[in-house]
Design a protein around this motif. Structure first.
Motif, mmCIF file in Angstrom:
data_model
loop_
_atom_site.group_PDB
_atom_site.id
_atom_site.type_symbol
_atom_site.label_atom_id
_atom_site.label_comp_id
_atom_site.label_asym_id
_atom_site.label_seq_id
_atom_site.Cartn_x
_atom_site.Cartn_y
_atom_site.Cartn_z
ATOM 1 N N GLY A 153 0.674 -1.486 0.027
ATOM 2 C CA GLY A 153 -0.254 0.113 0.003
ATOM 3 C C GLY A 153 0.931 1.258 0.015
ATOM 4 N N ASP A 195 -5.498 5.011 8.506
ATOM 5 C CA ASP A 195 -5.953 3.353 8.223
ATOM 6 C C ASP A 195 -4.684 2.676 8.510
ATOM 7 N N SER A 226 -5.443 0.725 -6.257
ATOM 8 C CA SER A 226 -6.736 0.369 -4.803
ATOM 9 C C SER A 226 -5.506 1.945 -3.840
ATOM 10 N N TYR A 227 -3.964 1.804 -4.221
ATOM 11 C CA TYR A 227 -3.797 3.683 -3.743
ATOM 12 C C TYR A 227 -4.970 4.323 -3.561
ATOM 13 N N ARG A 258 -8.223 4.021 -2.267
ATOM 14 C CA ARG A 258 -8.431 4.083 -0.783
ATOM 15 C C ARG A 258 -8.104 5.704 -0.244
ATOM 16 N N GLN A 259 -7.389 6.462 -0.942
ATOM 17 C CA GLN A 259 -7.570 7.412 -0.440
ATOM 18 C C GLN A 259 -8.466 8.705 -0.655
ATOM 19 N N GLU A 303 -11.840 7.479 -0.612
ATOM 20 C CA GLU A 303 -12.344 6.690 0.028
ATOM 21 C C GLU A 303 -12.080 7.834 1.604
ATOM 22 N N HIS A 304 -10.458 7.776 1.846
ATOM 23 C CA HIS A 304 -10.961 8.539 2.640
ATOM 24 C C HIS A 304 -11.330 9.974 3.392
#
Length: 208
Positions: A56, A84, A161-162, A165-166, A168-169
């Motif tokens: 990640g 996370d 994916s990174y 994820r960001q 979404e954060h």
């Protein structure tokens, strides 16, 4: 008159030479120091700062220096690091980032690394392309190359994916409260209306 101008130019050239040489030497020393310091980071971010999907960890080579400084400082002072497990790992490394001279050395080293050219095919009919340009391109650049004037980091080359994820954060508020730039990203993440949109734009950026 011509002779006088020639002598003035010669004197100026002679005076500037040592200063330039000194700056080059100092920069070389900073890069070498940064290279040594980066060995601690390489286990996650890769030996060439290319990033590692499995851990990640995003690529750092080619990233804008101003963004790297801001991100390092935020991890060092605790403004980031709880989003996370990946961010918590970075937070654990923040002791290395406390010293601004060390941060600068690492940034100088990362700036010395070569990166591949960004190629963006003509995809005006592609939904992912349009989604990126409409929501992200104005700040991060047509090629996701980043924009120093807007303090927007380079995104090209990052793993989907990174990026997902960001986003979404930012959308959930886990990330972004630490600065006005983060708050801008919170607003922009909310222009992506669905999880499918986030996945689509993340995948597109990862292909650049």
């Amino acid at each position: 008159m011509i002779k006088r101008l020639f002598l003035s130019g010669l004197v100026a050239s002679l005076m500037s030479g040592p200063v330039y040489a000194q700056d080059s030497t100092q920069n070389a020393k900073s890069i070498e120091q940064g290279k040594q310091l980066f060995q601690t980071c390489a286990s996650c971010h890769g030996t060439e700062a290319q990033g590692q999907k499995a851990l990640g960890a995003p690529p750092l080579a080619g990233q804008l220096p101003s963004y790297l400084e801001r991100a390092m400082a935020e991890f060092a002072n605790g403004q980031r690091g709880q989003e996370d497990q990946h961010a918590q790992q970075m937070s654990a490394m923040s002791g290395l980032l406390q010293n601004s001279d060390q941060r600068k050395a690492i940034i100088d080293y990362l700036g010395s690394l070569s990166t591949r050219d960004i190629q963006v095919p003509n995809r005006s009919s592609d939904a992912a392309y349009r989604l990126y340009q409409a929501n992200c391109g104005g700040c991060h650049g047509v090629k996701a190359e980043g924009n120093k004037a807007l303090n927007s980091p380079r995104l090209a080359g990052m793993d989907a994916s990174y990026l997902q994820r960001q986003l979404e954060h930012f959308k959930s508020g886990k990330r972004g409260a630490s600065s006005r730039y983060g708050k801008q990203m919170q607003m922009m993440a909310n222009t992506l209306k669905s999880a499918d949109d986030i996945a689509l734009v993340s995948k597109f950026i990862s292909t650049l």
